[in-house]
Design a protein around this motif. Structure first.
Motif, PDB file in Angstrom:
ATOM      1  N   ILE A  75       0.828  -1.226   0.000  1.00 24.41           N
ATOM      2  CA  ILE A  75       0.000   0.000   0.000  1.00 24.41           C
ATOM      3  C   ILE A  75       0.859   1.273   0.000  1.00 24.41           C
ATOM      4  N   THR A 120       3.905   2.274   7.978  1.00 28.06           N
ATOM      5  CA  THR A 120       2.689   1.644   8.501  1.00 28.06           C
ATOM      6  C   THR A 120       1.870   1.081   7.341  1.00 28.06           C
ATOM      7  N   MET A 121       1.734   1.842   6.279  1.00 29.99           N
ATOM      8  CA  MET A 121       0.973   1.358   5.125  1.00 29.99           C
ATOM      9  C   MET A 121       1.679   0.190   4.452  1.00 29.99           C
ATOM     10  N   ARG A 123       3.071  -2.174   5.776  1.00 28.11           N
ATOM     11  CA  ARG A 123       2.858  -3.445   6.475  1.00 28.11           C
ATOM     12  C   ARG A 123       1.686  -4.204   5.842  1.00 28.11           C
ATOM     13  N   TYR A 124       0.980  -3.533   4.931  1.00 23.99           N
ATOM     14  CA  TYR A 124      -0.193  -4.134   4.272  1.00 23.99           C
ATOM     15  C   TYR A 124      -0.003  -4.183   2.759  1.00 23.99           C
ATOM     16  N   ALA A 127      -3.600  -7.408  -1.137  1.00 21.22           N
ATOM     17  CA  ALA A 127      -4.334  -8.615  -0.725  1.00 21.22           C
ATOM     18  C   ALA A 127      -5.082  -8.384   0.593  1.00 21.22           C
ATOM     19  N   ASP A 128      -4.544  -7.501   1.440  1.00 22.08           N
ATOM     20  CA  ASP A 128      -5.203  -7.218   2.727  1.00 22.08           C
ATOM     21  C   ASP A 128      -6.467  -6.385   2.550  1.00 22.08           C
ATOM     22  N   ILE A 129      -6.607  -5.745   1.398  1.00 20.26           N
ATOM     23  CA  ILE A 129      -7.811  -4.928   1.195  1.00 20.26           C
ATOM     24  C   ILE A 129      -8.673  -5.471   0.045  1.00 20.26           C
TER      25      ILE A 129
ATOM     26  N   ARG B 105     -11.576  -1.857   2.692  1.00 16.58           N
ATOM     27  CA  ARG B 105     -10.785  -1.932   3.919  1.00 16.58           C
ATOM     28  C   ARG B 105      -9.570  -1.002   3.937  1.00 16.58           C
ATOM     29  N   LEU B 106      -9.501  -0.111   2.939  1.00 17.66           N
ATOM     30  CA  LEU B 106      -8.388   0.838   2.894  1.00 17.66           C
ATOM     31  C   LEU B 106      -8.444   1.881   4.025  1.00 17.66           C
ATOM     32  N   ILE B 109      -6.549   1.120   7.229  1.00 16.32           N
ATOM     33  CA  ILE B 109      -5.087   1.185   7.088  1.00 16.32           C
ATOM     34  C   ILE B 109      -4.619   2.641   7.054  1.00 16.32           C
ATOM     35  N   GLU B 112      -4.706   4.044  10.495  1.00 16.77           N
ATOM     36  CA  GLU B 112      -3.587   3.538  11.298  1.00 16.77           C
ATOM     37  C   GLU B 112      -2.297   4.300  10.935  1.00 16.77           C
ATOM     38  N   ALA B 113      -2.119   4.560   9.638  1.00 16.14           N
ATOM     39  CA  ALA B 113      -0.935   5.294   9.172  1.00 16.14           C
ATOM     40  C   ALA B 113      -0.961   6.737   9.680  1.00 16.14           C
ATOM     41  N   ALA B 116       0.078   6.845  13.205  1.00 19.48           N
ATOM     42  CA  ALA B 116       1.531   6.714  13.307  1.00 19.48           C
ATOM     43  C   ALA B 116       2.205   8.051  12.999  1.00 19.48           C
TER      44      ALA B 116
END
Lengths: 147, 147
Positions: A75, A120-121, A123-124, A127-129, B105-106, B109, B112-113, B116
Motif C-alpha cells: 500500500i 505503517t501502510m 505493512r499491508y 491482498a489485505d484490502i 478496507r483501505l 489502514i 492507522e498510518a 503513526a
C-alpha cells in the motif's frame, strides 16, 4: 492533510483489477462502476502501468490486470508512486523562501513522521484490502434479459 | 500530500514566540521577519490563541507569548489543531459518493498510518525545535543609530 484523488482512484482501480482475477478490466467499465471520470482514470491507469502495478494487454479484447500478485503490492509503495509530492511544508518544495531554512529542526521531525506513515501502510498489501463482497464492483451473475 | 500553509505558519509563529522568551512578539514583527502576509499570520495567531498554544496580552505594549512552556507543546497536537481536515481519501469527507464505501478496507489502514504520523510528531515538543541561532529571527543586540 489530504492525498490526491489520483491516489484514491489508483486504489479503486487496483482493487477492481484484483477482484476481477484473471478477467481483464477496462477503463470504460471502471469509470462506469465507480461513476468517476474516464479521462482521469485513464491517466491513473497509465501511471500504474508505467510504475509496474498494472499490466496492459493490447488488442480488441484487451484490458488491464494486476502486474503482480496482490500480496506483492504494498500500500505505501503505491502511494509513494501516485502522490506528486510530499511537500508537507514550504522548505520541502522548490522555490522555498522560508528565512529559517537551515536553522529549523522541524523538517527532520516531519520526515520521521512521514516515514512512519508510509512504513505503517507498507505493512499491508493489496491482498489485505481485497473486496470481500466482489459483486459490489463486478456483476456476480449473468444479466437477465427481458422475455 | 501536503500540510496547509496555515500549519506551516503556525510553527513559525510558535518558534518565534519561543525564541523571544519573556518578551512579547507582534504579528507586525513576525510578518516582517518571515516576509509573509500579515493578514494570514493574524488568522493563524487567533487560532493558536483560541486553542491554547499562544496567549494574547492586550494593550499598547501588548503582543503574543507562548501560553505554556515549549516543552509542553507537542508537535502533533499543534498539527491536529491547525489542519482543517485529514481527508486522506473521499470517504473521509462529507459528500462522499464512493460506491465501495462500507466494503472497502483501505480506510482502516490509512487511519492507522495517520495515527503513526501524529504519534511520531507527538514524541517531540516545541522545545525540541527551539531555534539555536535565535538572531536569525530576533535582533541580538540594540540597533545603532546614526550620529
Amino acid at each position: 492533510m489530504r492525498l490526491t484523488s489520483f491516489s484514491d482512484y489508483a486504489f479503486r482501480l487496483l482493487m477492481m483489477a484484483d477482484a476481477a482475477g484473471d478477467r481483464l478490466i477496462t477503463i470504460e467499465e471502471a469509470a462506469k462502476r465507480y461513476r468517476i471520470s474516464r479521462a482521469h482514470l485513464m491517466k491513473v491507469a497509465n501511471q500504474l502501468t508505467r510504475t509496474g502495478f498494472l499490466e496492459a494487454v493490447r488488442g480488441r479484447s484487451g484490458g488491464l490486470q494486476l502486474a503482480r500478485p496482490a500480496s506483492e503490492i504494498r500500500i505505501g509503495d503505491v502511494i509513494r508512486s501516485t502522490e506528486p509530492d510530499f511537500g508537507l511544508v514550504e522548505c520541502f518544495l522548490t522555490g522555498n523562501t522560508c528565512v529559517i531554512t537551515g536553522y529549523c529542526r522541524l523538517p527532520r521531525i516531519l520526515n520521521e513522521a512521514l516515514d512512519a506513515f508510509i512504513s505503517t501502510m507498507n505493512r499491508y498489501t493489496l491482498a489485505d484490502i481485497s473486496l470481500t463482497k466482489v459483486n459490489v464492483l463486478l456483476p456476480s451473475e449473468p444479466q437477465l434479459t427481458a422475455p
